[in-house]
Design an enzyme around this catalytic site. Sequence first.
Site, PDB file in Angstrom:
ATOM      1  N   HIS A 109     -11.962   5.954  -8.200  1.00 18.11           N
ATOM      2  CA  HIS A 109     -10.505   6.117  -8.095  1.00 18.11           C
ATOM      3  C   HIS A 109      -9.814   5.489  -9.312  1.00 18.11           C
ATOM      4  O   HIS A 109      -8.885   6.078  -9.895  1.00 18.11           O
ATOM      5  CB  HIS A 109     -10.028   5.448  -6.807  1.00 18.11           C
ATOM      6  CG  HIS A 109      -8.581   5.634  -6.513  1.00 18.11           C
ATOM      7  ND1 HIS A 109      -7.968   6.868  -6.430  1.00 18.11           N
ATOM      8  CD2 HIS A 109      -7.596   4.718  -6.271  1.00 18.11           C
ATOM      9  CE1 HIS A 109      -6.692   6.720  -6.155  1.00 18.11           C
ATOM     10  NE2 HIS A 109      -6.429   5.428  -6.061  1.00 18.11           N
TER      11      HIS A 109
ATOM     12  N   GLU B  17       0.820  -1.204   0.000  1.00 18.31           N
ATOM     13  CA  GLU B  17       0.000   0.000   0.000  1.00 18.31           C
ATOM     14  C   GLU B  17       0.861   1.264   0.000  1.00 18.31           C
ATOM     15  O   GLU B  17       0.605   2.209  -0.750  1.00 18.31           O
ATOM     16  CB  GLU B  17      -0.914  -0.010   1.224  1.00 18.31           C
ATOM     17  CG  GLU B  17      -1.686   1.277   1.466  1.00 18.31           C
ATOM     18  CD  GLU B  17      -2.686   1.620   0.378  1.00 18.31           C
ATOM     19  OE1 GLU B  17      -3.266   2.719   0.431  1.00 18.31           O
ATOM     20  OE2 GLU B  17      -2.884   0.798  -0.541  1.00 18.31           O
TER      21      GLU B  17
ATOM     22  N   HIS C  32     -20.910  -7.278 -17.007  1.00 18.19           N
ATOM     23  CA  HIS C  32     -19.585  -6.988 -17.543  1.00 18.19           C
ATOM     24  C   HIS C  32     -19.239  -7.945 -18.680  1.00 18.19           C
ATOM     25  O   HIS C  32     -18.742  -7.523 -19.728  1.00 18.19           O
ATOM     26  CB  HIS C  32     -18.546  -7.112 -16.424  1.00 18.19           C
ATOM     27  CG  HIS C  32     -17.130  -6.952 -16.880  1.00 18.19           C
ATOM     28  ND1 HIS C  32     -16.657  -5.812 -17.475  1.00 18.19           N
ATOM     29  CD2 HIS C  32     -16.063  -7.810 -16.814  1.00 18.19           C
ATOM     30  CE1 HIS C  32     -15.378  -5.952 -17.769  1.00 18.19           C
ATOM     31  NE2 HIS C  32     -14.993  -7.161 -17.380  1.00 18.19           N
TER      32      HIS C  32
ATOM     33  N   HIS D 237      -4.895  -8.423 -16.871  1.00 18.32           N
ATOM     34  CA  HIS D 237      -6.193  -8.017 -17.427  1.00 18.32           C
ATOM     35  C   HIS D 237      -6.446  -6.541 -17.124  1.00 18.32           C
ATOM     36  O   HIS D 237      -6.913  -5.797 -17.995  1.00 18.32           O
ATOM     37  CB  HIS D 237      -7.297  -8.893 -16.827  1.00 18.32           C
ATOM     38  CG  HIS D 237      -8.615  -8.749 -17.512  1.00 18.32           C
ATOM     39  ND1 HIS D 237      -8.818  -9.107 -18.833  1.00 18.32           N
ATOM     40  CD2 HIS D 237      -9.824  -8.294 -17.063  1.00 18.32           C
ATOM     41  CE1 HIS D 237     -10.081  -8.885 -19.163  1.00 18.32           C
ATOM     42  NE2 HIS D 237     -10.699  -8.375 -18.110  1.00 18.32           N
TER      43      HIS D 237
ATOM     44  N   HIS E  11       2.612   1.959  -3.297  1.00 16.26           N
ATOM     45  CA  HIS E  11       1.642   2.542  -4.231  1.00 16.26           C
ATOM     46  C   HIS E  11       1.521   4.049  -3.985  1.00 16.26           C
ATOM     47  O   HIS E  11       1.496   4.843  -4.935  1.00 16.26           O
ATOM     48  CB  HIS E  11       0.294   1.847  -4.065  1.00 16.26           C
ATOM     49  CG  HIS E  11      -0.786   2.406  -4.941  1.00 16.26           C
ATOM     50  ND1 HIS E  11      -0.706   2.414  -6.315  1.00 16.26           N
ATOM     51  CD2 HIS E  11      -1.977   2.982  -4.643  1.00 16.26           C
ATOM     52  CE1 HIS E  11      -1.791   2.959  -6.824  1.00 16.26           C
ATOM     53  NE2 HIS E  11      -2.578   3.333  -5.824  1.00 16.26           N
TER      54      HIS E  11
END
Length: 369
Positions: A167, A99, A275, A333, A102
């Site tokens: 986000h 985290e 989706h 992906h 990032h």
Amino acid sequence: MFLLQLGLIGLCIALLPLSYVWVKADDDKFRKLVWLTTFLTLDLIMFGGFTRLTDSGLGCPDWPGCYGTSSPFIAHAQIAAAYQAMPTGPVSMVKAWIEMLHRYFAMAIGVLIIAQMVIAWTARVKKRPLHVSPWWPTGILLLILLQGAFGAWTVTLKLQPVIVTTHLLLGLALLGVLGWLAARMTPIPSLDTAAARWMPAAAFGLILLVVQIALGGWVSTNYAVLACTDFPLCNGQWVPPMNFEHGFHLWRALGMTGDGDVISQDALVAIHWTHRTFAVVVVLYLLWLALRLRRFESLRKPANGVLLMIVIQFLTGMSNIVLQWPLPVAVAHNGGAAILLLLLVMLNFRISSSRPGRAAVPARDVVSA
């Protein structure tokens, strides 16, 4: 004090790409900085997907630091206590580092965009021919600040799906704007004015892709990837039982309905099935569009890239289901969607530049600041 430490960490990381750009012996430093920032933003988006897929989004349950510090090293005692209290919870030393890395990289991207803004405004004041308005990097900086705000809310609102999805979309918007600016700063070898008539079709393809990415983000943030365990059927049916009302209720906590109940499997199936079904529409349209656009010399490379990425996205999407969501494939992906978006932005820019009276920037006119 720890905010200053965080800023210095972001600055130190940003100095690496800045140094690379500035030691290059050529006159295209601003353009190289924009392209490098675009590439690193793509990497950041993929790392953000890795952060989410490893359940590290709450590895440090506060923001912008980690337990009020600038590093998991300093917060070691608090992290160890949280892990001991709940070994299967969201906090561990590994997740905390994922985290915080990032966040460090995101701050470094912010520094690179500030550097672009300073260069552009300096060129404006000194009347140097940079061929880009300083409002471009200024607007991009505002966008990344908004992105940072949603990053904070992602943590403080405990991974609320609509916040996490927004986000993600803001990150992709940042990538798209940087890609457009990079394309604007890069000369195109040749232009065909006949390609200009494809501008509405290309713009519509980009819109379809953004909708599909939003649906994919909704699948990921709701952990609905394995709601359908087979392919092409969904749990043995073409149209399985689904609950769209709960599945697409936007303002709710993770894993809950809008009424505060645990979300049902039928709601997760509705998210996944939508989706997957809309993907058919997007794939067919983009295949048709890319095959048409590759006839133009100036559009052939990005159009071929779109064709390649569609195949990769299909294979990785199917593999996520068949192989039970392996982490490398899931990250690939997510990254493939970002690359596909970037390619469509490039196509739209080149088609827009094909209109009469619109010319690419000559390479010799782009100077360093």
